[in-house]
Design a protein around this motif. Structure first.
Motif, PDB file in Angstrom:
ATOM      1  N   ASP A   1      -9.949  -9.684   0.758  1.00 49.12           N
ATOM      2  CA  ASP A   1     -10.525  -9.909   2.084  1.00 49.12           C
ATOM      3  C   ASP A   1     -10.551 -11.413   2.356  1.00 49.12           C
ATOM      4  O   ASP A   1     -10.719 -12.221   1.426  1.00 49.12           O
ATOM      5  CB  ASP A   1     -11.984  -9.416   2.140  1.00 49.12           C
ATOM      6  CG  ASP A   1     -12.123  -7.897   2.174  1.00 49.12           C
ATOM      7  OD1 ASP A   1     -11.092  -7.205   2.165  1.00 49.12           O
ATOM      8  OD2 ASP A   1     -13.277  -7.428   2.205  1.00 49.12           O
TER       9      ASP A   1
ATOM     10  N   ASP B   1      -8.564  -7.788   5.981  1.00 51.21           N
ATOM     11  CA  ASP B   1      -8.583  -7.041   4.720  1.00 51.21           C
ATOM     12  C   ASP B   1      -7.127  -6.841   4.288  1.00 51.21           C
ATOM     13  O   ASP B   1      -6.408  -6.029   4.865  1.00 51.21           O
ATOM     14  CB  ASP B   1      -9.308  -5.712   4.963  1.00 51.21           C
ATOM     15  CG  ASP B   1      -9.325  -4.803   3.740  1.00 51.21           C
ATOM     16  OD1 ASP B   1      -8.615  -5.078   2.757  1.00 51.21           O
ATOM     17  OD2 ASP B   1     -10.054  -3.794   3.786  1.00 51.21           O
TER      18      ASP B   1
ATOM     19  N   ASP C   1     -13.796  -2.530   5.411  1.00 55.09           N
ATOM     20  CA  ASP C   1     -14.170  -1.139   5.130  1.00 55.09           C
ATOM     21  C   ASP C   1     -14.890  -0.998   3.788  1.00 55.09           C
ATOM     22  O   ASP C   1     -15.460   0.055   3.509  1.00 55.09           O
ATOM     23  CB  ASP C   1     -12.941  -0.217   5.193  1.00 55.09           C
ATOM     24  CG  ASP C   1     -11.926  -0.510   4.108  1.00 55.09           C
ATOM     25  OD1 ASP C   1     -11.854  -1.660   3.648  1.00 55.09           O
ATOM     26  OD2 ASP C   1     -11.182   0.423   3.719  1.00 55.09           O
ATOM     27  N   GLY C   2     -14.899  -2.061   2.999  1.00 54.81           N
ATOM     28  CA  GLY C   2     -15.688  -2.038   1.763  1.00 54.81           C
ATOM     29  C   GLY C   2     -17.185  -1.953   2.045  1.00 54.81           C
ATOM     30  O   GLY C   2     -17.962  -1.494   1.202  1.00 54.81           O
TER      31      GLY C   2
ATOM     32  N   ASP D   1     -14.672  -1.227  -3.205  1.00 55.42           N
ATOM     33  CA  ASP D   1     -13.624  -2.016  -2.544  1.00 55.42           C
ATOM     34  C   ASP D   1     -14.172  -3.437  -2.345  1.00 55.42           C
ATOM     35  O   ASP D   1     -15.364  -3.686  -2.558  1.00 55.42           O
ATOM     36  CB  ASP D   1     -13.305  -1.354  -1.186  1.00 55.42           C
ATOM     37  CG  ASP D   1     -12.031  -1.881  -0.536  1.00 55.42           C
ATOM     38  OD1 ASP D   1     -11.333  -2.728  -1.150  1.00 55.42           O
ATOM     39  OD2 ASP D   1     -11.734  -1.437   0.586  1.00 55.42           O
ATOM     40  N   ASN D   2     -13.308  -4.345  -1.950  1.00 56.30           N
ATOM     41  CA  ASN D   2     -13.769  -5.678  -1.554  1.00 56.30           C
ATOM     42  C   ASN D   2     -14.679  -5.528  -0.334  1.00 56.30           C
ATOM     43  O   ASN D   2     -14.416  -4.686   0.527  1.00 56.30           O
ATOM     44  CB  ASN D   2     -12.593  -6.576  -1.165  1.00 56.30           C
ATOM     45  CG  ASN D   2     -11.517  -6.694  -2.246  1.00 56.30           C
ATOM     46  OD1 ASN D   2     -10.351  -6.866  -1.933  1.00 56.30           O
ATOM     47  ND2 ASN D   2     -11.898  -6.597  -3.503  1.00 56.30           N
TER      48      ASN D   2
HETATM   49 MG    MG Z   1     -10.773  -2.747   2.162  1.00 56.82          MG
END
Ligand code: MG
Length: 273
Positions: free
Chosen positions: A24, A37, A190-191, A229-230
């Protein structure tokens, strides 16, 4: 000329608990508040998201931007990402966020989105999603195949339908949202939204007055929930809005036509295909 929207902002990013690299990138410097991202083989995702942020960073310090500026930065971003040499999966990235814009003396958030990172607005205690995900599950929700609960756990939830790079045209959606003093914008990857739902996000945004503390708490909460996730969160507050003659809190009638517009996500100004 004075700045269209006087802002204060905070930002936080974290690789999460499962990924070794944070792909990200973000920009949190007026007039631009963006999250990208990245995706791709090796460090291609990292290069893609930072290349896009780097192109937009050239506009930092401007009082306000126009759609032409954002389109020019988008074109430069596509070229920069396409130039990344990736032996495996082609480099690509999402991009979302806001640019401070001025249209005939009225201040707007120019919202941009490609992919499944998201931009939200909190105003008067209510959270509103300003962007629409470019993802397979969003399309299934739109067509009534999935409901929002099923979408959250669907195995296709990470498949996006638009990106900058990754062999995609990267056509963005844009919205013009009239700015009000007291607006709080959240831009995130979206993390964050994969770990905590909109209600919990709103609760944190309401509880933490300082935008930096709010961004740190959001990211921490996503880590605690699994951090698969990040995670990146940029929080920006409209401290003062130029052209807003009267405080919006005490005089809603003067701007009711614009706030009505905003409640439906602002006016869309093209970008679909
Ligand atoms: Mg992501």
């Amino acid at each position: 000329m004075t700045v269209a929207i006087e802002t204060r902002s905070g930002a936080c990013t974290h690789a999460g608990l499962k990924r070794s690299v944070n792909e990200d990138s973000y920009l949190a410097s007026s007039p631009l508040f963006l999250v990208a991202d990245g995706m791709g083989g090796h460090d291609a995702g990292d290069l893609a998201s930072s290349a896009v942020v780097g192109e937009f960073a050239k506009y930092v310090g401007a009082d306000a931007l126009e759609l032409d500026d954002v389109e020019a930065a988008m074109a430069a971003s596509r070229a920069a990402v396409d130039a990344i040499d990736s032996e495996e999966r082609a480099a690509g990235t999402t991009l979302t966020g806001v640019a401070v814009a001025d249209v005939s003396g009225e201040a707007y958030w120019l919202v941009v989105n490609v992919g499944d990172s998201r931009t939200y607005r909190l105003y008067d205690g209510t959270i509103e999603r300003l962007t629409v995900d470019h993802s397979v599950v969003q399309e299934l929700v739109d067509h009534g195949v999935l409901d929002s609960t099923a979408a959250k756990v669907d195995h296709r939830r990470n498949v996006i339908t638009r990106a900058i790079g990754a062999g995609n045209e990267g056509v963005p959606d844009y919205w013009m949202v009239p700015a009000r003093t007291g607006d709080r914008i959240l831009v995130c990857s979206d993390g964050l939204t994969g770990e905590i739902d909109d209600e919990d996000i709103a609760e944190i945004l309401l509880a933490e007055d300082d935008p930096q503390e709010a961004s740190v708490r959001l990211v921490s909460e996503a880590v605690v929930h699994g951090g698969r996730d990040n995670i990146t969160a940029v929080v920006v507050d409209a401290v003062a809005v130029s052209g807003e003659s009267v405080n919006a809190d005490t005089d809603t009638s003067a701007r009711s036509h614009t706030s009505e517009h905003a409640s439906s996500g602002g006016s869309r100004i093209g970008g679909t295909r």
